[in-house]
Design a protein around this motif. Structure first.
Motif, PDB file in Angstrom:
ATOM      1  N   ASP A 198     -10.379 -17.446  68.009  1.00 33.14           N
ATOM      2  CA  ASP A 198     -10.269 -15.889  67.353  1.00 33.14           C
ATOM      3  C   ASP A 198      -8.902 -16.222  66.246  1.00 33.14           C
ATOM      4  O   ASP A 198      -7.886 -15.729  66.685  1.00 33.14           O
ATOM      5  N   LEU A 199      -9.039 -16.190  65.009  1.00 33.48           N
ATOM      6  CA  LEU A 199      -8.120 -16.195  63.883  1.00 33.48           C
ATOM      7  C   LEU A 199      -7.639 -14.830  63.663  1.00 33.48           C
ATOM      8  O   LEU A 199      -6.510 -14.653  62.883  1.00 33.48           O
ATOM      9  N   ALA A 200      -8.298 -14.066  64.007  1.00 31.78           N
ATOM     10  CA  ALA A 200      -7.959 -12.698  64.047  1.00 31.78           C
ATOM     11  C   ALA A 200      -7.198 -11.956  64.948  1.00 31.78           C
ATOM     12  O   ALA A 200      -6.892 -10.646  65.027  1.00 31.78           O
ATOM     13  N   ALA A 201      -6.670 -12.687  65.811  1.00 38.18           N
ATOM     14  CA  ALA A 201      -5.951 -12.278  67.191  1.00 38.18           C
ATOM     15  C   ALA A 201      -4.866 -11.458  66.794  1.00 38.18           C
ATOM     16  O   ALA A 201      -4.276 -10.376  67.511  1.00 38.18           O
ATOM     17  N   VAL A 227     -12.431 -10.898  69.164  1.00 36.93           N
ATOM     18  CA  VAL A 227     -13.032 -11.243  70.341  1.00 36.93           C
ATOM     19  C   VAL A 227     -12.238 -10.376  71.430  1.00 36.93           C
ATOM     20  O   VAL A 227     -11.028 -10.524  71.523  1.00 36.93           O
ATOM     21  N   GLU A 228     -12.844  -9.557  72.182  1.00 36.90           N
ATOM     22  CA  GLU A 228     -12.264  -8.904  73.330  1.00 36.90           C
ATOM     23  C   GLU A 228     -11.527  -9.445  74.302  1.00 36.90           C
ATOM     24  O   GLU A 228     -11.918 -10.656  74.787  1.00 36.90           O
ATOM     25  N   GLY A 229     -10.283  -9.134  74.440  1.00 36.33           N
ATOM     26  CA  GLY A 229      -9.110  -9.765  75.299  1.00 36.33           C
ATOM     27  C   GLY A 229      -8.695 -10.817  74.586  1.00 36.33           C
ATOM     28  O   GLY A 229      -7.801 -11.404  75.251  1.00 36.33           O
ATOM     29  N   SER A 230      -8.747 -11.269  73.409  1.00 34.29           N
ATOM     30  CA  SER A 230      -7.944 -12.254  72.862  1.00 34.29           C
ATOM     31  C   SER A 230      -6.607 -11.585  72.432  1.00 34.29           C
ATOM     32  O   SER A 230      -5.995 -10.736  72.232  1.00 34.29           O
ATOM     33  N   LEU A 231      -5.575 -12.764  72.740  1.00 37.12           N
ATOM     34  CA  LEU A 231      -4.131 -12.427  72.515  1.00 37.12           C
ATOM     35  C   LEU A 231      -3.469 -13.519  71.456  1.00 37.12           C
ATOM     36  O   LEU A 231      -3.923 -14.687  71.704  1.00 37.12           O
ATOM     37  N   ALA A 232      -2.732 -12.944  70.803  1.00 42.42           N
ATOM     38  CA  ALA A 232      -2.197 -14.030  69.762  1.00 42.42           C
ATOM     39  C   ALA A 232      -1.361 -14.953  70.216  1.00 42.42           C
ATOM     40  O   ALA A 232      -0.458 -14.539  71.243  1.00 42.42           O
ATOM     41  N   GLY A 233      -1.478 -16.265  70.220  1.00 40.84           N
ATOM     42  CA  GLY A 233      -0.694 -17.269  70.889  1.00 40.84           C
ATOM     43  C   GLY A 233      -1.000 -17.512  72.133  1.00 40.84           C
ATOM     44  O   GLY A 233       0.028 -18.353  72.746  1.00 40.84           O
ATOM     45  N   LEU A 265     -10.582 -19.056  75.463  1.00 42.48           N
ATOM     46  CA  LEU A 265     -10.430 -18.357  74.429  1.00 42.48           C
ATOM     47  C   LEU A 265      -9.087 -18.370  73.937  1.00 42.48           C
ATOM     48  O   LEU A 265      -8.044 -18.309  74.566  1.00 42.48           O
ATOM     49  N   TRP A 266      -9.005 -18.900  72.623  1.00 40.71           N
ATOM     50  CA  TRP A 266      -7.823 -19.340  71.968  1.00 40.71           C
ATOM     51  C   TRP A 266      -7.354 -18.297  70.860  1.00 40.71           C
ATOM     52  O   TRP A 266      -8.182 -18.127  69.826  1.00 40.71           O
ATOM     53  N   GLY A 267      -6.298 -17.640  71.002  1.00 38.12           N
ATOM     54  CA  GLY A 267      -5.922 -16.657  69.890  1.00 38.12           C
ATOM     55  C   GLY A 267      -4.917 -16.892  69.131  1.00 38.12           C
ATOM     56  O   GLY A 267      -4.007 -17.589  69.476  1.00 38.12           O
ATOM     57  N   GLY A 268      -5.262 -17.194  67.947  1.00 32.74           N
ATOM     58  CA  GLY A 268      -4.430 -17.577  66.769  1.00 32.74           C
ATOM     59  C   GLY A 268      -3.193 -17.061  66.538  1.00 32.74           C
ATOM     60  O   GLY A 268      -3.122 -15.581  66.431  1.00 32.74           O
ATOM     61  N   ARG A 269      -2.024 -17.438  66.444  1.00 33.49           N
ATOM     62  CA  ARG A 269      -0.786 -16.890  65.958  1.00 33.49           C
ATOM     63  C   ARG A 269      -0.092 -17.825  64.779  1.00 33.49           C
ATOM     64  O   ARG A 269       0.232 -18.811  64.896  1.00 33.49           O
ATOM     65  N   GLU A 276      10.152 -16.367  64.482  1.00 34.30           N
ATOM     66  CA  GLU A 276       9.626 -17.221  65.646  1.00 34.30           C
ATOM     67  C   GLU A 276       8.439 -17.895  65.100  1.00 34.30           C
ATOM     68  O   GLU A 276       7.495 -17.120  64.552  1.00 34.30           O
ATOM     69  N   HIS A 277       8.065 -19.127  65.326  1.00 35.77           N
ATOM     70  CA  HIS A 277       6.759 -19.772  64.985  1.00 35.77           C
ATOM     71  C   HIS A 277       6.716 -20.078  63.235  1.00 35.77           C
ATOM     72  O   HIS A 277       5.490 -20.548  62.931  1.00 35.77           O
ATOM     73  N   GLU A 278       7.730 -19.561  62.699  1.00 40.40           N
ATOM     74  CA  GLU A 278       7.213 -19.903  61.100  1.00 40.40           C
ATOM     75  C   GLU A 278       8.169 -21.183  60.730  1.00 40.40           C
ATOM     76  O   GLU A 278       9.285 -21.321  60.890  1.00 40.40           O
TER      77      GLU A 278
END
Length: 375
Positions: free
Chosen positions: A283-286, A292-298, A308-312, A11-13
């Motif tokens: 947050d590119l490291a999500a 960043v505390e609380g970030s979620l990928a995607g 707060l935008w979590g990278g996926r 997914e997402h690739e």
């Protein structure tokens, strides 16, 4: 020998491991290239462009039949690995600690698997360094994400109606992704500050026209261009010292990640809550735990008045050039092992040896072997 480019199924690739313009480099070396139908669609490369470049196109398992080398972005799924002949070679990203089922399947099938994350960071291997090429894409994309969401201008604007000051951007982590983020934010006209635990990165930050944030903490310069791990006491002090810089920024972009490890926590929730309403944190490291505390990928989350935008899989969001860069890395790895039209890994070569995960029914990569079998 038959080199197969498979279609990505995760997914997402949207990337592809080989682009049409690089097919000729493999065929010129005496290799036959077969592309699974639809493999390039996400990166806007239809099957016809591969055929025009000298590759064959086949559907599904017909493409994989008799493969000598399989190239992909994400690791091949265990069921498909089991269909490969013993001695076949795979080249892909392979985060072994998170993909132990894939490693086990490759080992049991007698497949020789190479992980691009494990390419040694030496001068001779720069053209094969897929982590660097994809980090470049991610750093650029991070700034576009922030600029699109920020309800303010990035550049300084002096108008008859008054002067609009430039956005204040803080980049945490000055590796490849961070430096590209700095350069992109500067091109958009923002005022940029950056921080990295490696003191040597200060000159690189300043060379791009950004201000380096000095925290009066010892440098953590480590091997291979990565930072050394820090104690929790030092990490908390760093977060405390960074908090005022976070709070005064319109945009914060975090990029600190080390392959195979949990990303360091750089920004606490309270620091994000202290930002101005409408501020953006990227947050590119999500995916690896988050800076960043609380970030979620995607996911996009509201934290106080900030977003707060979590990278996926961020590089896949720009699949055309991400694929072009990744394909060049893959081709260079394959050609390193190719002579007289045959792909034969030479484990006396430190690049080949360092990137190999499994070979001849054995897990060669020691940390992965210990995860599977114990010390």
């Amino acid at each position: 020998m038959k080199v197969v480019v498979v279609a990505e199924v995760r997914e997402h690739e949207r990337r592809v491991a080989l682009v049409p313009e690089l097919v000729g480099r493999l065929t010129s070396a005496g290799l036959d290239v077969v592309v699974e139908s639809g493999a390039g669609a996400g990166a806007l490369h239809p099957d016809s462009t591969y055929e025009a470049a000298g590759a064959s196109v086949a559907a599904g398992d017909d493409a994989l039949a008799g493969a000598d080398v399989v190239v992909s972005v994400q690791p091949l799924e265990p069921a498909r690995l089991a269909t490969l002949r013993s001695g076949a070679v795979t080249v892909s990203f392979l985060p072994a600690a998170q993909e132990l089922d894939v490693v086990r399947a490759a080992r049991d099938a007698g497949v020789t698997s190479f992980a691009l994350e494990l390419i040694p960071r030496i001068s001779r291997a720069q053209s094969m360094d897929a982590l660097t090429s994809q980090a470049l894409v991610a750093g650029y994309r991070a700034v576009l994400v922030a600029a699109e969401r920020l309800p303010r201008f990035f550049p300084l604007s002096m108008t008859a109606a008054g002067t609009i000051p430039p956005a204040e951007v803080l980049v945490l982590g000055a590796g490849v992704a961070g430096l590209q983020a700095i350069a992109t934010a500067r091109r958009l006209g923002a005022r940029v500050r950056a921080y990295d635990v490696r003191a040597a990165s200060a000159d690189e930050v300043r060379s791009l026209g950004a201000q380096f944030v000095e925290l009066d903490l010892p440098s953590l310069e480590g091997a291979g261009g990565y930072a050394r791990e820090m104690t929790e006491e030092r990490a908390q002090l760093q977060r405390d010292l960074l908090a005022p810089h976070v709070g005064s920024s319109d945009v914060v972009i975090t990029t600190a990640a080390v392959p195979g490890r949990t990303a360091p926590l750089l920004v606490e929730r309270a620091a994000v809550e202290a930002m101005k309403p409408g501020s953006i944190v990227v947050d590119l490291a999500a995916e690896s735990g988050g800076n960043v505390e609380g970030s979620l990928a995607g996911s996009e989350l509201d934290v106080g008045g900030a977003r707060l935008w979590g990278g996926r899989n961020v590089p896949s969001q720009l699949p055309v050039h991400a694929s072009r860069l990744y394909a060049a890395n893959v081709v260079n790895v394959v050609l390193l092992m190719t002579g007289d039209g045959k792909v034969t890994p030479d484990f006396d070569d430190e690049i080949v040896d360092g990137a190999c995960v499994t070979h001849d029914g054995v897990v060669r990569h020691t940390p992965t072997r210990e995860l599977l079998e114990g010390p």
